[in-house]
Motif scaffolding. Structure first.
Motif, PDB file in Angstrom:
ATOM      1  N   VAL A 102     -20.577   2.887  13.330  1.00 34.08           N
ATOM      2  CA  VAL A 102     -21.156   3.519  14.562  1.00 34.08           C
ATOM      3  C   VAL A 102     -22.067   2.295  14.988  1.00 34.08           C
ATOM      4  O   VAL A 102     -23.066   1.893  14.199  1.00 34.08           O
ATOM      5  N   GLU A 103     -22.251   1.952  16.171  1.00 40.23           N
ATOM      6  CA  GLU A 103     -23.408   1.150  16.851  1.00 40.23           C
ATOM      7  C   GLU A 103     -23.492   1.398  18.164  1.00 40.23           C
ATOM      8  O   GLU A 103     -22.603   1.934  18.787  1.00 40.23           O
ATOM      9  N   PRO A 104     -24.378   0.867  18.753  1.00 42.40           N
ATOM     10  CA  PRO A 104     -24.755   1.061  20.433  1.00 42.40           C
ATOM     11  C   PRO A 104     -23.693   0.315  21.028  1.00 42.40           C
ATOM     12  O   PRO A 104     -23.643  -1.023  20.445  1.00 42.40           O
ATOM     13  N   VAL A 128     -25.040   3.411  27.653  1.00 40.79           N
ATOM     14  CA  VAL A 128     -24.809   2.902  26.164  1.00 40.79           C
ATOM     15  C   VAL A 128     -24.362   4.089  25.280  1.00 40.79           C
ATOM     16  O   VAL A 128     -25.042   5.255  25.512  1.00 40.79           O
ATOM     17  N   GLU A 130     -23.059   5.800  21.331  1.00 38.40           N
ATOM     18  CA  GLU A 130     -22.958   5.278  20.015  1.00 38.40           C
ATOM     19  C   GLU A 130     -21.552   5.653  19.594  1.00 38.40           C
ATOM     20  O   GLU A 130     -20.965   6.544  19.730  1.00 38.40           O
ATOM     21  N   GLY A 131     -21.023   4.631  18.932  1.00 40.47           N
ATOM     22  CA  GLY A 131     -19.550   4.571  18.354  1.00 40.47           C
ATOM     23  C   GLY A 131     -18.967   3.238  17.928  1.00 40.47           C
ATOM     24  O   GLY A 131     -19.773   2.271  17.752  1.00 40.47           O
ATOM     25  N   ASP A 132     -17.674   3.322  17.296  1.00 35.59           N
ATOM     26  CA  ASP A 132     -17.088   2.208  17.137  1.00 35.59           C
ATOM     27  C   ASP A 132     -16.604   1.260  18.187  1.00 35.59           C
ATOM     28  O   ASP A 132     -15.654   1.836  19.002  1.00 35.59           O
ATOM     29  N   HIS A 218     -15.243  10.556  18.753  1.00 33.31           N
ATOM     30  CA  HIS A 218     -16.778  10.246  19.050  1.00 33.31           C
ATOM     31  C   HIS A 218     -17.244  11.593  19.710  1.00 33.31           C
ATOM     32  O   HIS A 218     -18.359  11.307  20.303  1.00 33.31           O
ATOM     33  N   ARG A 240     -23.839  10.486  25.147  1.00 30.96           N
ATOM     34  CA  ARG A 240     -24.764   9.255  25.477  1.00 30.96           C
ATOM     35  C   ARG A 240     -25.354   8.877  24.038  1.00 30.96           C
ATOM     36  O   ARG A 240     -25.805   9.662  23.448  1.00 30.96           O
TER      37      ARG A 240
END
Length: 240
Positions: A102-104, A128, A130-132, A218, A240
Motif C-alpha cells: 500500500v502506497e500513495p 491520490v 492509497e493502494g497497490d 481497496h 481517497r
C-alpha cells in the motif's frame, strides 16, 4: 453468508442448538477445504501452462506458414497467455487476506499513462489514493482495454474526479452498443458471455471480474452504467 469461510458458530451446552452448531461448523470446514483446494489447483495449473505456451511460440516461429497464419496464431497465443495471467491474478487476490503493498498513487497520472497506451482521452482532477500501484494499474488497463474492444469506433474517455470529499471516482466511457439493464451486473461475472452471442463470439473473460475484485480489495466498488446518447460507463469509486 458474507463470504468469510473461516467463520464458525459458537458451541455451548449439549442441546439441539449445540448439535446444530457442530453440524454447521463441520460443513463450514469441508467448504473451506474444498474452496482452498480448488484455488490451489487452479493457480498451479495456470502456472504450469506457461511452459507449453513458450514452446508453442518457438515452434510457431519455425513452422512453414504464411505471415497471416502466424499473426493469427500469435494473437491466439497472446489471448490465452492473458487469460492465464488473469486467472493467476484472481487466485492471488482471493487467497490474500489484504493488500500486501500500500502506497500513495496518483490515480490521474496512472490513468494518463494507460490512456496514452490505448489512445483514450483522459481528463479530470489529480487525486491520490492509497493502494497497490500494480493492482490499480491492472484495474485501469482492463477498463480501457474493455472499452476499446467493445466500445465501437467512437473515442474512449477516462475521467478522474473527487466525490463527497473522501472518495475518488474513475469513469471510463465509450460509444459502443451499450449493455442491457439485465446484463450490467453479469458483465462482472468471470467469462460471462452476453445473450445473443454465439459460442464462438467474444465474451468478457476475467477482465471486468478482476476490476471489481481489485476495487473491493481497496475498499471501493465497480459499476456498469448506461450512458446518455448511447454507450456504456464503467465507474469505479475508491477511498481517497
Amino acid at each position: 453468508g458474507g463470504g468469510d469461510l473461516k467463520a464458525r458458530a459458537p458451541v455451548e451446552g449439549r442441546d439441539e442448538v449445540a448439535h446444530l452448531a457442530q453440524s454447521f461448523n463441520r460443513a463450514a470446514d469441508r467448504i473451506e477445504r474444498l474452496v482452498d483446494a480448488q484455488r490451489h489447483v487452479l493457480a498451479h495449473a495456470s502456472h504450469e501452462l506457461r511452459s507449453p505456451l513458450a514452446r508453442l511460440r518457438v515452434s510457431l516461429e519455425m513452422m512453414p506458414a504464411t505471415d497471416e497464419q502466424k499473426a493469427r496464431a500469435t494473437r491466439d497465443l497472446a489471448e490465452l497467455d492473458g487469460i492465464i495471467d488473469e486467472i493467476l491474478e484472481a487466485s492471488r487476490l482471493e487467497a490474500a487476506e489484504g493488500l500486501t503493498r500500500v502506497e500513495p498513487v496518483d490515480l490521474l497520472a496512472l490513468v494518463a499513462e494507460e490512456g496514452a497506451r490505448t489512445g483514450a482521452e483522459v481528463g479530470g482532477e489529480a487525486m491520490v489514493v492509497e493502494g497497490d500501484p500494480r493492482l490499480l494499474r491492472r484495474l485501469v488497463r482492463n477498463l480501457l482495454e474493455n472499452a476499446r474492444r467493445h466500445g465501437g469506433d467512437g473515442p474512449v474517455e477516462a475521467q478522474v474526479e473527487g466525490v463527497d470529499g473522501d472518495r475518488v471516482r474513475l469513469r471510463v466511457l465509450d460509444r459502443g452498443p451499450g449493455v442491457p439493464d439485465d446484463e450490467r451486473e453479469r458483465v462482472f461475472d468471470p467469462f460471462h458471455r452476453p445473450a445473443g452471442r454465439s459460442e464462438t463470439g467474444e465474451g468478457y473473460g476475467l477482465g471486468l471480474s478482476l476490476v471489481r475484485q481489485i476495487a473491493r480489495a481497496h475498499g471501493g466498488e465497480a459499476r456498469c452504467l448506461h450512458r446518455e446518447g448511447g454507450g456504456t460507463v464503467f465507474e469505479v469509486e475508491l477511498p481517497r
